[in-house]
Structures are given as C-alpha cells and as structure tokens.
Design a protein around this motif. Structure first.
Motif, PDB file in Angstrom:
ATOM      1  N   GLY A 270       0.800  -1.216   0.000  1.00 24.94           N
ATOM      2  CA  GLY A 270       0.000   0.000   0.000  1.00 24.94           C
ATOM      3  C   GLY A 270       0.834   1.269   0.000  1.00 24.94           C
ATOM      4  O   GLY A 270       1.795   1.379   0.767  1.00 24.94           O
ATOM      5  N   GLU A 271       0.461   2.211  -0.855  1.00 20.51           N
ATOM      6  CA  GLU A 271       1.166   3.499  -0.904  1.00 20.51           C
ATOM      7  C   GLU A 271       0.319   4.614  -0.289  1.00 20.51           C
ATOM      8  O   GLU A 271       0.807   5.379   0.542  1.00 20.51           O
ATOM      9  CB  GLU A 271       1.562   3.825  -2.346  1.00 20.51           C
ATOM     10  N   GLU A 272      -0.937   4.701  -0.675  1.00 22.49           N
ATOM     11  CA  GLU A 272      -1.801   5.721  -0.085  1.00 22.49           C
ATOM     12  C   GLU A 272      -2.024   5.444   1.399  1.00 22.49           C
ATOM     13  O   GLU A 272      -1.996   6.358   2.226  1.00 22.49           O
ATOM     14  CB  GLU A 272      -3.151   5.768  -0.821  1.00 22.49           C
ATOM     15  N   GLN A 273      -2.258   4.204   1.719  1.00 19.77           N
ATOM     16  CA  GLN A 273      -2.415   3.754   3.098  1.00 19.77           C
ATOM     17  C   GLN A 273      -1.688   2.417   3.242  1.00 19.77           C
ATOM     18  O   GLN A 273      -1.888   1.514   2.421  1.00 19.77           O
ATOM     19  CB  GLN A 273      -3.893   3.570   3.461  1.00 19.77           C
TER      20      GLN A 273
ATOM     21  N   SER B 261      -0.183   7.927  11.556  1.00 16.48           N
ATOM     22  CA  SER B 261      -0.010   7.169  12.797  1.00 16.48           C
ATOM     23  C   SER B 261       1.350   6.478  12.819  1.00 16.48           C
ATOM     24  O   SER B 261       1.966   6.342  13.881  1.00 16.48           O
ATOM     25  CB  SER B 261      -1.133   6.139  12.964  1.00 16.48           C
ATOM     26  N   VAL B 262       1.818   6.046  11.662  1.00 12.26           N
ATOM     27  CA  VAL B 262       3.138   5.403  11.592  1.00 12.26           C
ATOM     28  C   VAL B 262       4.236   6.433  11.898  1.00 12.26           C
ATOM     29  O   VAL B 262       5.166   6.155  12.671  1.00 12.26           O
ATOM     30  CB  VAL B 262       3.372   4.768  10.203  1.00 12.26           C
ATOM     31  N   ILE B 263       4.093   7.614  11.324  1.00 13.51           N
ATOM     32  CA  ILE B 263       5.072   8.685  11.578  1.00 13.51           C
ATOM     33  C   ILE B 263       5.085   9.042  13.058  1.00 13.51           C
ATOM     34  O   ILE B 263       6.161   9.183  13.673  1.00 13.51           O
ATOM     35  CB  ILE B 263       4.750   9.916  10.709  1.00 13.51           C
ATOM     36  N   ASP B 264       3.903   9.170  13.648  1.00 13.85           N
ATOM     37  CA  ASP B 264       3.804   9.541  15.066  1.00 13.85           C
ATOM     38  C   ASP B 264       4.448   8.501  15.972  1.00 13.85           C
ATOM     39  O   ASP B 264       5.038   8.847  17.008  1.00 13.85           O
ATOM     40  CB  ASP B 264       2.341   9.718  15.475  1.00 13.85           C
ATOM     41  N   ARG B 265       4.363   7.219  15.595  1.00 13.84           N
ATOM     42  CA  ARG B 265       4.876   6.149  16.457  1.00 13.84           C
ATOM     43  C   ARG B 265       6.358   5.864  16.227  1.00 13.84           C
ATOM     44  O   ARG B 265       6.964   5.107  16.971  1.00 13.84           O
ATOM     45  CB  ARG B 265       4.033   4.896  16.272  1.00 13.84           C
ATOM     46  N   ALA B 266       6.922   6.469  15.210  1.00 13.25           N
ATOM     47  CA  ALA B 266       8.374   6.474  14.973  1.00 13.25           C
ATOM     48  C   ALA B 266       9.029   5.107  15.145  1.00 13.25           C
ATOM     49  O   ALA B 266       9.873   4.908  16.019  1.00 13.25           O
ATOM     50  CB  ALA B 266       9.032   7.491  15.910  1.00 13.25           C
ATOM     51  N   PRO B 267       8.668   4.135  14.315  1.00 11.68           N
ATOM     52  CA  PRO B 267       9.279   2.812  14.456  1.00 11.68           C
ATOM     53  C   PRO B 267      10.787   2.842  14.194  1.00 11.68           C
ATOM     54  O   PRO B 267      11.266   3.578  13.331  1.00 11.68           O
ATOM     55  CB  PRO B 267       8.564   1.974  13.397  1.00 11.68           C
ATOM     56  N   ASP B 268      11.506   2.025  14.968  1.00 16.34           N
ATOM     57  CA  ASP B 268      12.955   1.896  14.801  1.00 16.34           C
ATOM     58  C   ASP B 268      13.310   0.954  13.663  1.00 16.34           C
ATOM     59  O   ASP B 268      14.384   1.075  13.063  1.00 16.34           O
ATOM     60  CB  ASP B 268      13.586   1.348  16.090  1.00 16.34           C
ATOM     61  N   ILE B 269      12.432   0.012  13.393  1.00 14.17           N
ATOM     62  CA  ILE B 269      12.678  -1.021  12.378  1.00 14.17           C
ATOM     63  C   ILE B 269      11.385  -1.257  11.603  1.00 14.17           C
ATOM     64  O   ILE B 269      10.290  -1.234  12.182  1.00 14.17           O
ATOM     65  CB  ILE B 269      13.144  -2.337  13.038  1.00 14.17           C
ATOM     66  N   ILE B 270      11.518  -1.481  10.301  1.00 13.90           N
ATOM     67  CA  ILE B 270      10.362  -1.818   9.471  1.00 13.90           C
ATOM     68  C   ILE B 270      10.571  -3.219   8.905  1.00 13.90           C
ATOM     69  O   ILE B 270      11.613  -3.514   8.309  1.00 13.90           O
ATOM     70  CB  ILE B 270      10.159  -0.810   8.330  1.00 13.90           C
ATOM     71  N   VAL B 271       9.574  -4.076   9.117  1.00 14.65           N
ATOM     72  CA  VAL B 271       9.584  -5.425   8.555  1.00 14.65           C
ATOM     73  C   VAL B 271       8.829  -5.391   7.237  1.00 14.65           C
ATOM     74  O   VAL B 271       7.658  -4.984   7.188  1.00 14.65           O
ATOM     75  CB  VAL B 271       8.926  -6.435   9.516  1.00 14.65           C
ATOM     76  N   ILE B 272       9.488  -5.799   6.175  1.00 12.27           N
ATOM     77  CA  ILE B 272       8.885  -5.850   4.846  1.00 12.27           C
ATOM     78  C   ILE B 272       8.403  -7.268   4.583  1.00 12.27           C
ATOM     79  O   ILE B 272       9.170  -8.225   4.696  1.00 12.27           O
ATOM     80  CB  ILE B 272       9.905  -5.456   3.761  1.00 12.27           C
TER      81      ILE B 272
END
Length: 328
Positions: free
Chosen positions: A215-218, A255-266
């Motif tokens: 998803g790109e828009e969401q 919400s993703v920006i606000d939660r500032a994840p340290d790692i992203i699982v693809i």
C-alpha cells in the motif's frame, strides 16, 4: 522339487497374512482413535475418520500439512500461484500434488477434487459471507478446519501468540490420527525457540517495529492479532500497531510517523518486490522522519515466514538478529 515348491508357495501366503494382520491392527488403532472432536474457531467439529482427500489453501497452511507428513492424505492445494510463487522448499514438498485453483477455490473446485476436508482460514481461502465457508461446505460432505490466527474475523480470541501455530498443528495431528508426530513437532519448535531466546543478548530497550505489507496511499499492516506481532515479541520487539484490534488492516501514514518505528519489517510476496517497497519508503519525502527509514533499518520476511506456519521459528531468529544488529 515338491519341498522347494511348497516352501516357495508358502512365502506369499505368509507375507499376505502379515500384511492382513498389519492392516487389521491399523484398523483397530483407527477405530480406537475416532471419533474425535476439535475446536475450530467457534465450532466443535467431529471427525469419524481421518480425511483422505484433503485440500489446504495458501502456502503456509499447505506447509503445515507437509510438516506433519500428510501429503498422502491430500488431493491438492489452492491459493498460491495467484499471488505468489512456489519456492523450492514447497515445490519439493508438494511433489505431484496439483494446484486446484490459483486463488480462493469455489465449491465446484472442491467438489471436482472429491475433497472431504478443507484446511483454510478467514482471508486464507474463505471470506465472511462468501461462497466457501464451513456452513456452505457442510452439506457437501466437506469438513473445514479454520486457521486459529484467522478466527478473530468471526469471534473474540486472545492476542496472537506462537500458541496459535501450535494449536493448529496439534489439532491437525488429532484430526489425522498423527498425534505423536504433531506433539513431537511442536515440542521441537518450543525447545528450539526457548534455547535460541536464552542465548540472546538482552536489548537496552525493545525496538519499535512496523510491519509493511503493501500500500502506498495507506499502508497495510499487521495488528494485534496478526502473526507478525507474535514473531516480533518473541524476538524482543514491540509492534507499533499492537493497539489495532485486527489481524491485518490498513492504517494511516500519520499514525506510523507519530509512532516512529525503529525497524520496518517488509513482507515479501506478489508483483511488488521487497526492494521496490523499500525504494518507495526511502524515496517518499513525507516519511523521512521515521527512524527506521532514516537509518535504513529494514528486515525482509517472506510471506510464508510472516504467516502462521513451520517457518515462524526461523523468522523469529532473523528478526532477533536484526534487532540486536540495529541496536548496536
């Protein structure tokens, strides 16, 4: 000559008698085991005998059947090539079993295969209100066992954990009368995971992790009831979407920006590759404040690793290694 001939003639009789005796005791054991009842989501399902014409939907459910050595009880599988490709491990495991449908099967497909058992889940081969459900297949003599992780679509259940996988393997062992095999498999997974976790270096703090499916828009991500949450926690992290009370769901980038994840699982599958997903994330100006993107902290899991199945332990190991590497 007569002595030799008589001895020669006696051998097949002895072998046949032995085979008949073996079959007799197998039948006795089968009769002693059945009927059995298993809990499948909010249903109690009774089996009078082991299914002989089973169909599993999706790569991870098919691999559960193969891990329990149940290929001889299967007539095929569904829901793989429409979205994914068979990797060498699964291709070898299924052997000559046919793919009956590239995506979700219809009732006609299952009937055409003379199926007597369908191992699927909600959004893993069945949709709520769809044409293929336990209720629509029951009149056709096809019993259904539902993937435990997916039960959240139709009922309340506890937060996802590795027990969801273990429950499915043990229930399948009961259904197919291979309980000893299932218990040994689960015990092996539990022992392997416990030993690995005991060997891990403690983290200064649990990394915040976001799962990016598509998803790109969401973005489409794993919530509180999706298997990646259990994998992340077993590896020492925290899913930033843990408060999303679904297994998989769309969320907002804000919400993703606000939660500032340290790692992203693809999650890697389908036409858009993992690298293309990473490129999208790293080149989107609106997302550059996210620590994981800023520091290029990505971990790639194959779809079959991120969904309930035999490859979950290896997925936990990869996540745990990445969490400690990126923490250093």
């Amino acid at each position: 000559m007569m002595t030799v001939f008589s001895r020669f003639k006696a051998r097949p009789f002895i072998l046949t008698t032995g085979a008949l005796a073996s079959a007799f005791f197998v039948n006795i054991a089968q009769a002693a085991h059945y009927p059995v009842q298993v809990q499948s989501c909010n249903r109690s399902v009774t089996f009078e005998r082991a299914p002989q014409a089973a169909v599993a939907n999706d790569v991870n459910l098919t691999e559960m059947m193969l891990a329990l050595k149940l290929r001889d009880h299967m007539v095929g599988y569904t829901g793989v090539s429409g979205w994914k490709t068979l990797d060498p491990t699964l291709r070898k495991g299924v052997g000559k079993l046919p793919e009956l449908s590239p995506k979700y099967p219809s009732k006609e497909v299952l009937l055409g295969a003379d199926a007597d058992f369908y191992f699927a889940g909600w959004n893993y081969g069945m949709r709520v209100g769809g044409g293929v459900t336990p209720a629509t297949l029951a009149p056709l003599g096809i019993k259904v066992y539902e993937l435990t992780e997916s039960c959240i679509h139709i009922m309340h259940k506890p937060k996802v954990s590795m027990d969801d996988l273990y429950t499915d393997l043990l229930n399948l062992g009961n259904i197919f009368n291979v309980e000893t095999r299932a218990k040994a498999l689960v015990a092996g997974y539990q022992k392997e995971l416990a030993a690995f976790q005991a060997s891990l270096k403690p983290l200064p703090q649990a990394p915040k992790v976001f799962v990016y499916d598509s998803g790109e828009e969401q973005p489409f991500t794993a919530g509180r009831y999706g298997m990646p949450t259990a994998l992340i926690e077993a590896a020492g992290g925290v899913n930033v979407a843990d408060d999303v009370k679904k297994s998989w769901a769309q969320v907002g980038w804000e919400s993703v920006i606000d939660r500032a994840p340290d790692i992203i699982v693809i999650v890697n599958y389908g036409d858009v590759t993992a690298q293309q997903k990473i490129d999208f994330l790293t080149h989107n100006p609106a997302l550059q404040s996210i620590p994981a993107i800023k520091n290029k902290h990505f971990v790639v899991l194959q779809y079959v690793e991120a969904t309930p199945g035999p490859r979950n332990i290896d997925a936990i190991k990869r996540l745990a290694t990445a969490f400690r590497r990126d923490a250093s």
